[in-house]
Design a protein around this motif. Structure first.
Motif, mmCIF file in Angstrom:
data_model
loop_
_atom_site.group_PDB
_atom_site.id
_atom_site.type_symbol
_atom_site.label_atom_id
_atom_site.label_comp_id
_atom_site.label_asym_id
_atom_site.label_seq_id
_atom_site.Cartn_x
_atom_site.Cartn_y
_atom_site.Cartn_z
ATOM 1 N N ARG A 118 4.587 6.024 7.813
ATOM 2 C CA ARG A 118 3.157 5.688 7.710
ATOM 3 C C ARG A 118 2.870 4.938 6.658
ATOM 4 O O ARG A 118 1.938 4.094 6.526
ATOM 5 C CB ARG A 118 2.704 7.308 7.265
ATOM 6 C CG ARG A 118 1.167 7.207 7.353
ATOM 7 C CD ARG A 118 0.740 8.726 7.067
ATOM 8 N NE ARG A 118 1.058 8.893 5.671
ATOM 9 C CZ ARG A 118 0.192 9.400 4.565
ATOM 10 N NH1 ARG A 118 -1.067 9.458 4.951
ATOM 11 N NH2 ARG A 118 0.753 9.849 3.697
ATOM 12 N N CYS A 119 3.533 4.954 5.183
ATOM 13 C CA CYS A 119 3.280 4.039 4.461
ATOM 14 C C CYS A 119 3.571 2.394 4.916
ATOM 15 O O CYS A 119 2.808 1.590 4.489
ATOM 16 C CB CYS A 119 4.191 4.288 3.263
ATOM 17 S SG CYS A 119 3.931 5.715 2.303
ATOM 18 N N ARG A 120 4.437 2.360 5.692
ATOM 19 C CA ARG A 120 4.928 1.006 6.224
ATOM 20 C C ARG A 120 3.703 0.417 6.985
ATOM 21 O O ARG A 120 3.295 -0.742 7.046
ATOM 22 C CB ARG A 120 6.174 1.090 7.068
ATOM 23 C CG ARG A 120 6.611 -0.455 7.491
ATOM 24 C CD ARG A 120 8.002 -0.567 8.067
ATOM 25 N NE ARG A 120 8.875 0.327 7.735
ATOM 26 C CZ ARG A 120 9.709 1.279 8.297
ATOM 27 N NH1 ARG A 120 9.180 1.585 9.724
ATOM 28 N NH2 ARG A 120 10.419 1.819 7.945
ATOM 29 N N GLU A 121 3.196 1.498 7.993
ATOM 30 C CA GLU A 121 2.160 0.946 8.705
ATOM 31 C C GLU A 121 0.717 0.629 8.100
ATOM 32 O O GLU A 121 0.086 -0.344 8.346
ATOM 33 C CB GLU A 121 1.950 2.099 9.760
ATOM 34 C CG GLU A 121 2.948 2.019 10.890
ATOM 35 C CD GLU A 121 2.905 3.342 11.813
ATOM 36 O OE1 GLU A 121 1.832 4.041 11.559
ATOM 37 O OE2 GLU A 121 3.622 3.797 12.638
ATOM 38 N N SER A 122 0.661 1.244 7.235
ATOM 39 C CA SER A 122 -0.644 1.271 6.456
ATOM 40 C C SER A 122 -0.772 -0.027 5.264
ATOM 41 O O SER A 122 -1.793 -0.582 5.119
ATOM 42 C CB SER A 122 -1.137 2.342 5.607
ATOM 43 O OG SER A 122 -0.263 2.793 4.618
ATOM 44 N N SER A 123 0.565 -0.410 5.106
ATOM 45 C CA SER A 123 0.724 -1.190 3.742
ATOM 46 C C SER A 123 1.174 -2.599 4.165
ATOM 47 O O SER A 123 0.879 -3.662 3.569
ATOM 48 C CB SER A 123 1.392 -0.846 2.555
ATOM 49 O OG SER A 123 2.871 -0.734 3.275
ATOM 50 N N ASN A 126 7.915 -3.823 3.295
ATOM 51 C CA ASN A 126 9.272 -3.186 3.784
ATOM 52 C C ASN A 126 9.646 -2.082 3.077
ATOM 53 O O ASN A 126 8.748 -1.718 2.132
ATOM 54 C CB ASN A 126 10.160 -4.074 3.845
ATOM 55 C CG ASN A 126 10.501 -4.786 2.174
ATOM 56 O OD1 ASN A 126 10.540 -3.803 1.385
ATOM 57 N ND2 ASN A 126 11.037 -6.067 2.193
ATOM 58 N N ASP A 127 10.450 -1.210 3.388
ATOM 59 C CA ASP A 127 10.999 0.066 2.904
ATOM 60 C C ASP A 127 11.612 -0.104 1.433
ATOM 61 O O ASP A 127 10.796 0.813 0.725
ATOM 62 C CB ASP A 127 12.155 0.572 3.486
ATOM 63 C CG ASP A 127 11.839 0.937 5.113
ATOM 64 O OD1 ASP A 127 10.449 1.144 5.400
ATOM 65 O OD2 ASP A 127 12.745 1.323 5.781
ATOM 66 N N ALA A 128 11.886 -1.283 1.127
ATOM 67 C CA ALA A 128 12.345 -1.185 -0.354
ATOM 68 C C ALA A 128 10.996 -1.315 -1.263
ATOM 69 O O ALA A 128 11.013 -0.692 -2.425
ATOM 70 C CB ALA A 128 13.390 -2.434 -0.566
ATOM 71 N N GLU A 129 10.167 -2.024 -0.768
ATOM 72 C CA GLU A 129 8.853 -2.303 -1.564
ATOM 73 C C GLU A 129 8.187 -1.023 -1.593
ATOM 74 O O GLU A 129 7.474 -0.801 -2.773
ATOM 75 C CB GLU A 129 8.040 -3.534 -1.046
ATOM 76 C CG GLU A 129 8.680 -4.794 -1.200
ATOM 77 C CD GLU A 129 8.109 -5.939 -0.293
ATOM 78 O OE1 GLU A 129 7.347 -5.497 0.861
ATOM 79 O OE2 GLU A 129 8.284 -6.897 -0.825
ATOM 80 N N ILE A 130 7.943 -0.318 -0.627
ATOM 81 C CA ILE A 130 7.420 0.856 -0.459
ATOM 82 C C ILE A 130 7.962 1.933 -1.593
ATOM 83 O O ILE A 130 7.030 2.327 -2.156
ATOM 84 C CB ILE A 130 7.356 1.518 1.068
ATOM 85 C CG1 ILE A 130 6.318 0.716 1.661
ATOM 86 C CG2 ILE A 130 6.817 2.698 0.949
ATOM 87 C CD1 ILE A 130 6.554 0.941 3.125
ATOM 88 N N LEU A 131 9.298 2.195 -1.470
ATOM 89 C CA LEU A 131 9.896 3.107 -2.349
ATOM 90 C C LEU A 131 9.720 2.716 -3.759
ATOM 91 O O LEU A 131 9.386 3.634 -4.909
ATOM 92 C CB LEU A 131 11.270 3.245 -2.056
ATOM 93 C CG LEU A 131 11.757 3.912 -0.681
ATOM 94 C CD1 LEU A 131 13.344 3.546 -0.545
ATOM 95 C CD2 LEU A 131 11.273 5.441 -0.664
ATOM 96 N N LEU A 132 10.009 1.230 -4.213
ATOM 97 C CA LEU A 132 9.703 0.983 -5.371
ATOM 98 C C LEU A 132 8.406 1.126 -5.857
ATOM 99 O O LEU A 132 8.390 1.477 -6.994
ATOM 100 C CB LEU A 132 10.323 -0.633 -5.507
ATOM 101 C CG LEU A 132 10.191 -1.131 -6.946
ATOM 102 C CD1 LEU A 132 11.222 -0.710 -7.915
ATOM 103 C CD2 LEU A 132 10.722 -2.658 -6.696
ATOM 104 N N GLY A 133 7.556 0.787 -5.241
ATOM 105 C CA GLY A 133 5.813 0.941 -5.588
ATOM 106 C C GLY A 133 5.664 2.336 -5.850
ATOM 107 O O GLY A 133 5.149 2.613 -6.788
ATOM 108 N N SER A 134 5.795 3.176 -4.958
ATOM 109 C CA SER A 134 5.740 4.541 -5.327
ATOM 110 C C SER A 134 6.354 5.418 -6.450
ATOM 111 O O SER A 134 5.789 6.066 -7.050
ATOM 112 C CB SER A 134 6.010 5.156 -3.772
ATOM 113 O OG SER A 134 7.460 5.372 -3.572
ATOM 114 N N ALA A 135 7.638 4.666 -6.517
ATOM 115 C CA ALA A 135 8.405 5.422 -7.804
ATOM 116 C C ALA A 135 8.083 4.638 -9.034
ATOM 117 O O ALA A 135 7.688 5.615 -10.069
ATOM 118 C CB ALA A 135 9.778 4.768 -7.792
#
Length: 185
Positions: A118-123, A126-135
């Motif tokens: 869901r995060c990938r579709e809305s933003s 890629n997966d690494a950026e999403i995980l790093l950003g939320s962390a």
């Protein structure tokens, strides 16, 4: 001839031990003030927490928390000595901010990884950026909360006090002497 050599070697060994054992010198007691809260670890694997009443040449007098009376602890039986200190507001903020960041970063990464699609579709990341950003986002938030809480309630910590090196020589029945040494390095 052998007994003379053995006597010579034993006297060369025992002379420095006697000089260092407290028979020849008074050992420097640790720098403690009356009223300080201390944690004493003894060589017999027992520990006690209490307030310093006074320190004499080779003995620590403290009022143990478990007992309401003065307790004497010979310094030669102490393996470790800690004094309780109060953190400053800045130290408290830094201490709790670090913990808040680590907990928040792990929680943010775990939470986001559960719903990464869901995060990938809305933003569009890629997966690494999403995980790093939320962390970083959740970790930063909890670090801020930890810093504010740590500045308001800094807390205490235990600080080690150097215990002087000790050498003791004690008689053991009719069998001779026992030589023991304690030092930190």
């Amino acid at each position: 001839m052998k007994s003379a050599a053995a006597l010579l070697y034993s006297s060369l060994f025992l002379a420095p031990a006697l000089l260092l054992s407290g028979v020849g010198w008074a050992q420097t007691p640790p720098a403690l003030e009356p009223g300080e809260r201390v944690r004493v670890h003894r060589l017999d694997a027992q520990s006690v927490v209490g307030q310093v009443e006074r320190v004499q040449d080779d003995t620590l007098f403290l009022i143990a928390e478990s007992r309401a009376r003065t307790m004497t602890v010979p310094l030669h039986s102490v393996s470790r000595l800690d004094v309780q200190r109060r953190r400053t507001r800045g130290q408290g903020a830094w201490h709790w901010a670090k913990g808040g960041f680590v907990v928040g970063a792990v929680a943010g990464a775990v939470t986001c990884s559960a719903d990464v699609e869901r995060c990938r579709e809305s933003s569009g990341m890629n997966d690494a950026e999403i995980l790093l950003g939320s962390a970083l986002f959740v970790g930063g938030g909890l670090a801020f909360i930890g810093a504010v809480g740590g500045a308001m309630f800094p807390g205490n910590y235990w600080e080690g006090v150097p215990v002087p090196a000790q050498v003791s020589l004690t008689p053991v029945g009719n069998a001779g002497f026992r030589l023991s040494a304690t030092w930190k390095f």
